[in-house]
Design a protein around this motif. Structure first.
Motif, PDB file in Angstrom:
ATOM      1  N   CYS A  45      15.795   6.848  -1.061  1.00 48.65           N
ATOM      2  CA  CYS A  45      15.966   5.509  -1.622  1.00 48.65           C
ATOM      3  C   CYS A  45      16.400   5.584  -3.083  1.00 48.65           C
ATOM      4  O   CYS A  45      17.046   4.666  -3.591  1.00 48.65           O
ATOM      5  CB  CYS A  45      14.659   4.733  -1.551  1.00 48.65           C
ATOM      6  N   CYS A  81      19.909   4.949  -4.614  1.00 49.96           N
ATOM      7  CA  CYS A  81      20.410   3.588  -4.841  1.00 49.96           C
ATOM      8  C   CYS A  81      19.448   2.664  -5.573  1.00 49.96           C
ATOM      9  O   CYS A  81      19.870   1.617  -6.050  1.00 49.96           O
ATOM     10  CB  CYS A  81      20.766   2.944  -3.504  1.00 49.96           C
ATOM     11  N   HIS A  82      18.167   2.986  -5.590  1.00 53.13           N
ATOM     12  CA  HIS A  82      17.172   2.067  -6.151  1.00 53.13           C
ATOM     13  C   HIS A  82      16.362   2.718  -7.261  1.00 53.13           C
ATOM     14  O   HIS A  82      15.971   3.884  -7.151  1.00 53.13           O
ATOM     15  CB  HIS A  82      16.155   1.635  -5.077  1.00 53.13           C
ATOM     16  N   TYR A 105       8.289  -9.684  -0.657  1.00 54.07           N
ATOM     17  CA  TYR A 105       8.451  -9.738   0.796  1.00 54.07           C
ATOM     18  C   TYR A 105       7.141  -9.430   1.497  1.00 54.07           C
ATOM     19  O   TYR A 105       6.345  -8.623   1.018  1.00 54.07           O
ATOM     20  CB  TYR A 105       9.511  -8.727   1.255  1.00 54.07           C
ATOM     21  N   MET A 119      23.279  -0.327   2.266  1.00 55.07           N
ATOM     22  CA  MET A 119      22.014   0.344   2.588  1.00 55.07           C
ATOM     23  C   MET A 119      22.032   0.843   4.031  1.00 55.07           C
ATOM     24  O   MET A 119      22.399   0.103   4.941  1.00 55.07           O
ATOM     25  CB  MET A 119      20.846  -0.617   2.370  1.00 55.07           C
TER      26      MET A 119
HETATM   27  C1  HEC Z   1      23.203   3.758  -0.221  1.00 53.60           C
HETATM   28  C2  HEC Z   1      22.379   2.886  -1.043  1.00 53.60           C
HETATM   29  C3  HEC Z   1      20.989   2.515  -0.589  1.00 53.60           C
HETATM   30  C4  HEC Z   1      19.979   3.337  -0.136  1.00 53.60           C
HETATM   31  C5  HEC Z   1      20.008   4.826   0.096  1.00 53.60           C
HETATM   32  C6  HEC Z   1      18.832   2.474   0.051  1.00 53.60           C
HETATM   33  N1  HEC Z   1      19.138   1.185  -0.261  1.00 53.60           N
HETATM   34 FE1  HEC Z   1      17.875  -0.418  -0.216  1.00 53.60          FE
HETATM   35  N2  HEC Z   1      19.385  -1.646  -0.752  1.00 53.60           N
HETATM   36  C7  HEC Z   1      20.657  -1.237  -1.121  1.00 53.60           C
HETATM   37  C8  HEC Z   1      21.435  -2.399  -1.528  1.00 53.60           C
HETATM   38  C9  HEC Z   1      22.884  -2.387  -1.997  1.00 53.60           C
HETATM   39  C10 HEC Z   1      20.577  -3.521  -1.399  1.00 53.60           C
HETATM   40  C11 HEC Z   1      20.909  -4.986  -1.720  1.00 53.60           C
HETATM   41  C12 HEC Z   1      20.886  -5.829  -0.485  1.00 53.60           C
HETATM   42  C13 HEC Z   1      22.199  -5.871   0.241  1.00 53.60           C
HETATM   43  O1  HEC Z   1      23.086  -5.033   0.031  1.00 53.60           O
HETATM   44  O2  HEC Z   1      22.348  -6.771   1.083  1.00 53.60           O
HETATM   45  C14 HEC Z   1      19.303  -2.989  -0.921  1.00 53.60           C
HETATM   46  C15 HEC Z   1      18.186  -3.784  -0.677  1.00 53.60           C
HETATM   47  C16 HEC Z   1      16.921  -3.298  -0.413  1.00 53.60           C
HETATM   48  C17 HEC Z   1      15.739  -4.106  -0.307  1.00 53.60           C
HETATM   49  C18 HEC Z   1      15.666  -5.621  -0.497  1.00 53.60           C
HETATM   50  C19 HEC Z   1      15.619  -5.842  -1.998  1.00 53.60           C
HETATM   51  C20 HEC Z   1      15.638  -7.290  -2.427  1.00 53.60           C
HETATM   52  O3  HEC Z   1      15.297  -7.545  -3.609  1.00 53.60           O
HETATM   53  O4  HEC Z   1      15.976  -8.166  -1.615  1.00 53.60           O
HETATM   54  C21 HEC Z   1      14.681  -3.269  -0.061  1.00 53.60           C
HETATM   55  C22 HEC Z   1      13.225  -3.632   0.128  1.00 53.60           C
HETATM   56  C23 HEC Z   1      15.229  -1.934  -0.012  1.00 53.60           C
HETATM   57  N3  HEC Z   1      16.591  -1.993  -0.225  1.00 53.60           N
HETATM   58  C24 HEC Z   1      14.469  -0.815   0.189  1.00 53.60           C
HETATM   59  C25 HEC Z   1      15.018   0.471   0.323  1.00 53.60           C
HETATM   60  C26 HEC Z   1      14.229   1.638   0.637  1.00 53.60           C
HETATM   61  C27 HEC Z   1      12.715   1.648   0.773  1.00 53.60           C
HETATM   62  C28 HEC Z   1      15.092   2.666   0.768  1.00 53.60           C
HETATM   63  C29 HEC Z   1      14.786   4.081   1.198  1.00 53.60           C
HETATM   64  C30 HEC Z   1      14.040   4.207   2.430  1.00 53.60           C
HETATM   65  C31 HEC Z   1      16.431   2.161   0.488  1.00 53.60           C
HETATM   66  N4  HEC Z   1      16.328   0.825   0.226  1.00 53.60           N
HETATM   67  C32 HEC Z   1      17.597   2.919   0.486  1.00 53.60           C
HETATM   68  C33 HEC Z   1      21.142   0.048  -1.107  1.00 53.60           C
HETATM   69  C34 HEC Z   1      20.443   1.160  -0.663  1.00 53.60           C
END
Ligand code: HEC
Length: 144
Positions: free
Chosen positions: A55, A58-59, A83, A104
């Motif tokens: 994660c 990206c985060h 959430y 994601m």
């Molecule tokens: C390749 C990039 C990427 C990876 C790897 C990734 N995410 Fe995300 N995530 C995003 C993006 C971009 C968004 C914004 C929502 C969208 O794109 O619709 C997001 C949104 C989210 C959200 C909602 C956030 C909000 O404020 O609404 C959560 C919770 C989340 N990710 C958790 C995770 C977790 C936990 C992991 C690892 C298990 C992870 N993400 C891995 C790119 C990523």
């Protein structure tokens, strides 16, 4: 009433166990994927595992001992207040159910995906238990 009932099946070529069937209800997945409660401590380790699409690529997360945090997605500090547990579970299992264009990865889905790395073809990134562990960890990230 369920808005959408998505039953995910493993493909015949999958080396992995069959995926647990997942029902999306009112914008979340209310039922845990396993009978063993998720462990927040394990979840905190799993989210950093680079072999499982970390994660942190990206985060930004409240994991200060990790030097590099990404900015492609929103920071996840306080996400456990934003959430519910079912909503967090859906965002991990299949974020494309919420935004088909999202960058994601879907951590527990194997069909209908594009851009899947060869090593993940036919197998989900997380096991059902890892989904529960990471959901349990995210739920602890409360806003002050
Ligand atoms: C390749 C990039 C990427 C990876 C790897 C990734 N995410 Fe995300 N995530 C995003 C993006 C971009 C968004 C914004 C929502 C969208 O794109 O619709 C997001 C949104 C989210 C959200 C909602 C956030 C909000 O404020 O609404 C959560 C919770 C989340 N990710 C958790 C995770 C977790 C936990 C992991 C690892 C298990 C992870 N993400 C891995 C790119 C990523």
């Amino acid at each position: 009433m369920p808005l959408l009932l998505a039953v995910l099946m493993a493909s015949p070529l999958s080396q992995a166990e069959d995926l647990v069937a997942v029902a999306i209800v009112d914008g979340g997945i209310p039922a845990p994927l396993t009978s063993v409660p998720g462990s927040p401590d394990r979840g905190r380790l799993i989210v950093r595992d680079i072999s499982k699409a970390s994660c942190l690529i990206c985060h930004a997360m409240p994991i200060p001992e990790e030097p590099d945090h990404g900015q492609i997605g929103p920071p996840l500090e306080g996400i456990g207040s934003a959430y519910s547990v079912p909503e967090l579970r859906l965002r991990l299992v299949d974020p494309k159910a919420i935004n088909p264009e999202t960058l994601m990865p879907s951590y527990y889905r194997i069909e209908g995906l594009t851009g899947v790395l060869a090593r993940y073809a036919g197998t989900p990134i997380y096991t059902a238990q890892e989904i529960e562990d990471v959901v349990a960890y995210l739920a602890t990230l409360k806003a002050d």
